[in-house]
Write an enzyme that holds these catalytic residues in place. Sequence first.
Site, short mmCIF file in Angstrom:
data_model
loop_
_atom_site.label_atom_id
_atom_site.label_comp_id
_atom_site.label_asym_id
_atom_site.label_seq_id
_atom_site.Cartn_x
_atom_site.Cartn_y
_atom_site.Cartn_z
N GLU A 80 -35.26 -23.61 7.41
CA GLU A 80 -36.14 -24.29 6.47
C GLU A 80 -36.24 -25.79 6.77
O GLU A 80 -37.33 -26.36 6.70
CB GLU A 80 -35.67 -24.07 5.02
CG GLU A 80 -35.87 -22.64 4.52
CD GLU A 80 -34.77 -21.69 4.96
OE1 GLU A 80 -33.74 -22.17 5.49
OE2 GLU A 80 -34.93 -20.47 4.78
N HIS A 134 -31.99 -16.57 -6.13
CA HIS A 134 -33.40 -16.29 -5.89
C HIS A 134 -34.13 -16.45 -7.22
O HIS A 134 -34.90 -15.59 -7.63
CB HIS A 134 -33.61 -14.87 -5.34
CG HIS A 134 -33.12 -14.67 -3.94
ND1 HIS A 134 -31.81 -14.86 -3.58
CD2 HIS A 134 -33.77 -14.32 -2.81
CE1 HIS A 134 -31.68 -14.61 -2.28
NE2 HIS A 134 -32.85 -14.27 -1.80
#
Lengths: 345, 319
Positions: free
Chosen positions: A62, A130
Amino acid sequence: MAQMTIAEALRQGLREEMTRDARVYCIGEDIGIPGGWGGAFTVTLGLEKEFRERIIDTPISEAGLFGVALGSAIMGMRPVADVQYSDFIFCAMDQVVNQIATMRYMSGCKLTVPITMRAPVGATGRGAQHAHNIESMFLGIPGIKIVCPATAYDAKGLLKAAIRDDNPVLMIEHKLLYGSKGARTESGAVDASSDIPDEDYTVPIGKGIIRREGRDVTLIGTLLMMHRAVQAAEVLASEGISAEVIDPRSLSPFDWPLVEASVRKTGCAVVVEEGPRTGGVGAEIAASLTERCADALLSPVARVAAPDIPVPFSPPMENFYIPDVARIAAAARSVIVRQRMSVSA
Amino acid sequence: MMSNSMEFHLSLYRKMVMIRQFEERVKYLFLEGIMPGTIHQYQGQEAIAVGVCEHLADEDVITSTHRPHGHAIAKGLSVESMMHELFGKSTGCCAGKGGSMHIGDMAHGMAPAIAIVGGGAPIATGMALAFTMRKQPQVAVAFMGDGAVNEGAVHEAMNMGAIWSLPIVYVVENNRYSASTPIAQTTKVANLADRAAAYGMPGVTVDGNDVLAVYEAAGEAIHRARTGGGPTMLEALTYRITGHSRRDPCLYQPEEERKAALTQEPIVRFTEFLLSQGHTQQALDGVRDEVNAEIERAVQSAMAAPDPAPEEALVGLFV
């Protein structure tokens, strides 16, 4: 005109922008693998067949991919960089906060940084990692605009506005609103589909919308919480309370004229957000409302938010965590009681 | 390229001396309290910036670090625009909003310097990706120090550069200290360039105090990048003969090591080489005098420039 889900509307928006402008490209993880899912929530599904060189699948990196997006943006490309879950953007925080948000300013305001960043939020039965609602964490970072579409119409319009904007825009999307289909269907999904016009349109960044007009109390919420606020307004209506629901659609810049006008009309406000209460979006809106229209507030601004805990997994605990219609309605009733006491006094 | 001509050698010398004298002047101004901020200086590493950037045009791009003055001068920024920036003037190359650690000017292919260690590597990789997507012949160079190779962002960036075969060179200036921590304490491999194998790209270690050796090794790497051969990790061995920042007395550098390094620093070595090639000390002194005069003009001009209005700070965040 066609009825579309958010995932479909975003896909169409990406396709149209990539067709319109060769500088636009998508970069992310699992976004264009044949036989894959088109990103975690099907938004880019199939686009790799149309734009083979502009759907760039990256390693699980990322920090790398947001830095790459930035480097290409200052060279004139217009990347749309996404993370599968907003929680993963924390791996790229240096690039987003130190680099993307500051690059133009540090350059003496000579460079432009046209990056769109997409990040899905919300507690959805996946446990604590998440599930983050990252809105409040980015709200205090100058240099990044933040948009939060709650409907398919707004999702497409804000995406196009973000891609055409010469500044970094963080687009926060909600997992339960995508309307993802097939193997990527979300349990507990909420219908956020809209009629999408055939012609090109954008939704201006920084402009909110009144979702339901009312006189007695202003409910302010984005994403999933906008839908819950509308449901709460229906409950309140059955009790004779007229609630106005405002969807700011953008958190930064924020549509203060719209919100302030509503609060001046109703005299009280409830700010609803899915993330934790402390340091939240609601705290910022409530504080600003007291600065802007203390003279018109007949009751302190109420906040409805999650408790200050990580998102729990167990469904009963997770349901307890996420603000629901009953809590929103209860908060509205409480500010109205105070408002009426204030008026009668 | 006139890589063996006396004129070419003298131009390399001039650039190295420009960096050295700029840094010495800045150090004085800073220690005297005349210049604001903090500084991280490049003395001892001049051969690397000069040897690499000699292969780059304005359209080629670099990312730099918290120690960026040498890269900026080598990439063609004027010492005047840099000095104005260091003094915080709106006439500086970043309008006074960047400062020492964010100096840069894309008109000369230098992004605002990245003061987060390793943070520039992904950005340079993205600049290289833009060249590839547009089928342009330019290259990117990511400058970083030895400390950066232990940052995750560098790992991610070098892997991406390699899998996409991008036109980029990752230049690691190994000055043997991450701030005050010696490299033996942070890194197990003998040569940092050995790590290149992990990404499937060539890794080259070069004497970073020999400007001609840097020039040659960088030339190969940049040629490879320009002609579709993908990235290279180029490690340049050097030594920081100034403090990490500010008033750092470098007590962590052993005295013997430091003394030896002063005899091996790049300008001493290149001067010896130039004299052996028939250049005269008088000519070299002449270059130094010219450089000093140019720097002095920049200092005077920067100090005379008006301070920005404080509220200029509020202008220009967004387009």
